[in-house]
Design a protein around this motif. Sequence first.
Motif, mmCIF file in Angstrom:
data_model
loop_
_atom_site.group_PDB
_atom_site.id
_atom_site.type_symbol
_atom_site.label_atom_id
_atom_site.label_comp_id
_atom_site.label_asym_id
_atom_site.label_seq_id
_atom_site.Cartn_x
_atom_site.Cartn_y
_atom_site.Cartn_z
ATOM 1 N N MET A 1 0.876 -0.824 -0.229
ATOM 2 C CA MET A 1 -0.001 0.092 0.003
ATOM 3 C C MET A 1 1.158 1.238 -0.338
ATOM 4 O O MET A 1 1.467 1.046 0.816
ATOM 5 N N ARG A 2 0.807 2.379 -1.080
ATOM 6 C CA ARG A 2 1.016 3.627 -0.920
ATOM 7 C C ARG A 2 0.638 4.262 0.348
ATOM 8 O O ARG A 2 -0.566 4.611 0.413
ATOM 9 N N LEU A 3 0.832 5.409 1.007
ATOM 10 C CA LEU A 3 0.345 6.192 2.120
ATOM 11 C C LEU A 3 1.085 7.686 1.595
ATOM 12 O O LEU A 3 1.840 8.229 0.969
ATOM 13 N N TYR A 4 0.402 8.375 1.496
ATOM 14 C CA TYR A 4 0.096 9.332 1.457
ATOM 15 C C TYR A 4 0.220 10.596 2.405
ATOM 16 O O TYR A 4 -1.078 10.762 3.574
ATOM 17 N N ARG A 5 0.688 11.685 3.308
ATOM 18 C CA ARG A 5 0.704 12.487 3.268
ATOM 19 C C ARG A 5 0.896 14.112 3.625
ATOM 20 O O ARG A 5 1.842 14.254 2.294
ATOM 21 N N PHE A 6 0.029 15.225 4.154
ATOM 22 C CA PHE A 6 0.038 16.427 4.361
ATOM 23 C C PHE A 6 0.381 17.128 5.348
ATOM 24 O O PHE A 6 -0.086 17.230 6.274
ATOM 25 N N LEU A 7 2.596 17.301 5.973
ATOM 26 C CA LEU A 7 2.238 18.250 6.499
ATOM 27 C C LEU A 7 2.541 19.931 6.670
ATOM 28 O O LEU A 7 3.223 20.238 5.739
ATOM 29 N N SER A 8 2.173 20.236 7.591
ATOM 30 C CA SER A 8 1.972 21.639 7.594
ATOM 31 C C SER A 8 2.954 22.299 9.204
ATOM 32 O O SER A 8 2.605 21.203 9.676
ATOM 33 N N GLY A 9 2.629 23.840 8.786
ATOM 34 C CA GLY A 9 2.819 23.914 10.739
ATOM 35 C C GLY A 9 4.312 25.552 9.739
ATOM 36 O O GLY A 9 3.588 26.039 8.822
ATOM 37 N N PRO A 10 3.822 25.892 11.455
ATOM 38 C CA PRO A 10 5.111 27.599 11.322
ATOM 39 C C PRO A 10 6.503 27.618 9.578
ATOM 40 O O PRO A 10 6.830 26.021 10.514
ATOM 41 N N ASP A 11 6.569 28.547 9.239
ATOM 42 C CA ASP A 11 7.280 28.351 9.076
ATOM 43 C C ASP A 11 9.220 28.926 10.021
ATOM 44 O O ASP A 11 9.346 29.728 10.550
ATOM 45 N N ASP A 12 9.366 27.898 10.729
ATOM 46 C CA ASP A 12 10.147 28.097 11.722
ATOM 47 C C ASP A 12 11.083 26.218 12.467
ATOM 48 O O ASP A 12 10.076 25.317 11.294
ATOM 49 N N SER A 13 11.576 26.084 12.887
ATOM 50 C CA SER A 13 12.191 24.520 12.982
ATOM 51 C C SER A 13 11.619 24.126 13.271
ATOM 52 O O SER A 13 11.808 22.408 12.932
ATOM 53 N N THR A 14 10.110 23.810 13.716
ATOM 54 C CA THR A 14 9.093 22.500 13.927
ATOM 55 C C THR A 14 8.710 21.864 13.275
ATOM 56 O O THR A 14 8.622 20.779 12.938
ATOM 57 N N PHE A 15 8.668 22.688 11.782
ATOM 58 C CA PHE A 15 8.899 22.302 10.515
ATOM 59 C C PHE A 15 8.699 21.468 9.671
ATOM 60 O O PHE A 15 9.499 20.570 9.722
ATOM 61 N N CYS A 16 10.663 21.267 10.163
ATOM 62 C CA CYS A 16 11.931 21.345 9.062
ATOM 63 C C CYS A 16 11.855 19.675 10.442
ATOM 64 O O CYS A 16 12.334 18.613 9.769
ATOM 65 N N HIS A 17 11.718 20.101 11.928
ATOM 66 C CA HIS A 17 11.851 18.272 12.743
ATOM 67 C C HIS A 17 11.293 17.585 12.585
ATOM 68 O O HIS A 17 10.876 16.742 12.315
ATOM 69 N N LYS A 18 9.554 18.617 12.057
ATOM 70 C CA LYS A 18 8.250 17.267 11.809
ATOM 71 C C LYS A 18 9.182 17.015 10.444
ATOM 72 O O LYS A 18 8.521 15.647 9.880
ATOM 73 N N ILE A 19 9.340 17.374 9.310
ATOM 74 C CA ILE A 19 9.685 17.043 8.188
ATOM 75 C C ILE A 19 11.018 15.547 8.011
ATOM 76 O O ILE A 19 10.649 14.207 8.252
ATOM 77 N N THR A 20 11.808 16.210 9.280
ATOM 78 C CA THR A 20 13.174 15.437 9.505
ATOM 79 C C THR A 20 12.482 14.454 10.085
ATOM 80 O O THR A 20 12.760 12.921 9.722
ATOM 81 N N ALA A 21 11.314 13.979 10.850
ATOM 82 C CA ALA A 21 11.115 12.895 11.753
ATOM 83 C C ALA A 21 10.528 12.347 10.699
ATOM 84 O O ALA A 21 11.141 10.563 11.000
ATOM 85 N N ALA A 22 9.947 12.285 9.830
ATOM 86 C CA ALA A 22 8.825 11.936 8.220
ATOM 87 C C ALA A 22 10.120 11.079 8.027
ATOM 88 O O ALA A 22 9.279 10.160 7.357
ATOM 89 N N LEU A 23 11.043 11.675 7.581
ATOM 90 C CA LEU A 23 11.951 11.204 6.412
ATOM 91 C C LEU A 23 12.882 10.193 7.408
ATOM 92 O O LEU A 23 12.864 9.150 7.080
ATOM 93 N N ASN A 24 13.315 10.103 8.557
ATOM 94 C CA ASN A 24 13.559 9.191 9.088
ATOM 95 C C ASN A 24 12.956 8.021 9.607
ATOM 96 O O ASN A 24 12.739 6.895 10.072
ATOM 97 N N LYS A 25 11.363 8.277 9.346
ATOM 98 C CA LYS A 25 10.252 7.514 9.607
ATOM 99 C C LYS A 25 10.058 5.932 8.542
ATOM 100 O O LYS A 25 9.786 5.579 8.316
ATOM 101 N N GLY A 26 11.072 6.830 7.633
ATOM 102 C CA GLY A 26 10.985 6.394 6.245
ATOM 103 C C GLY A 26 9.977 6.401 4.909
ATOM 104 O O GLY A 26 9.912 6.444 3.484
ATOM 105 N N TRP A 27 9.123 7.970 4.970
ATOM 106 C CA TRP A 27 8.972 8.434 3.799
ATOM 107 C C TRP A 27 9.770 9.079 3.163
ATOM 108 O O TRP A 27 10.741 9.932 3.033
#
Length: 68
Positions: A1-27
């Motif tokens: 199965m292929r999963l899709y998510r759209f991550l959003s957040g404020p323009d600050d380091s929390t957004f970058c950390h959210k994306i980094t966490a997803a990438l490290n979980k295999g997204w």
Amino acid sequence: MRLYRFLSGPDDSTFCHKITAALNKGWHLYGSPTYAFDGETKSMRCGQAVVKDVDGIDYDPGIALSDY
């Protein structure tokens, strides 16, 4: 199965950390990031689509995408 998510957040380091966490979980990044002004909060917001392939599981609309 292929999963899709759209991550959003404020323009600050929390957004970058959210994306980094997803990438490290295999997204994987899917498409270009977005950047828009939120008139209600008077701040800039970022967004990025991510996808992930998961073998051996069938899609169900009730699954929690954040579990993957």
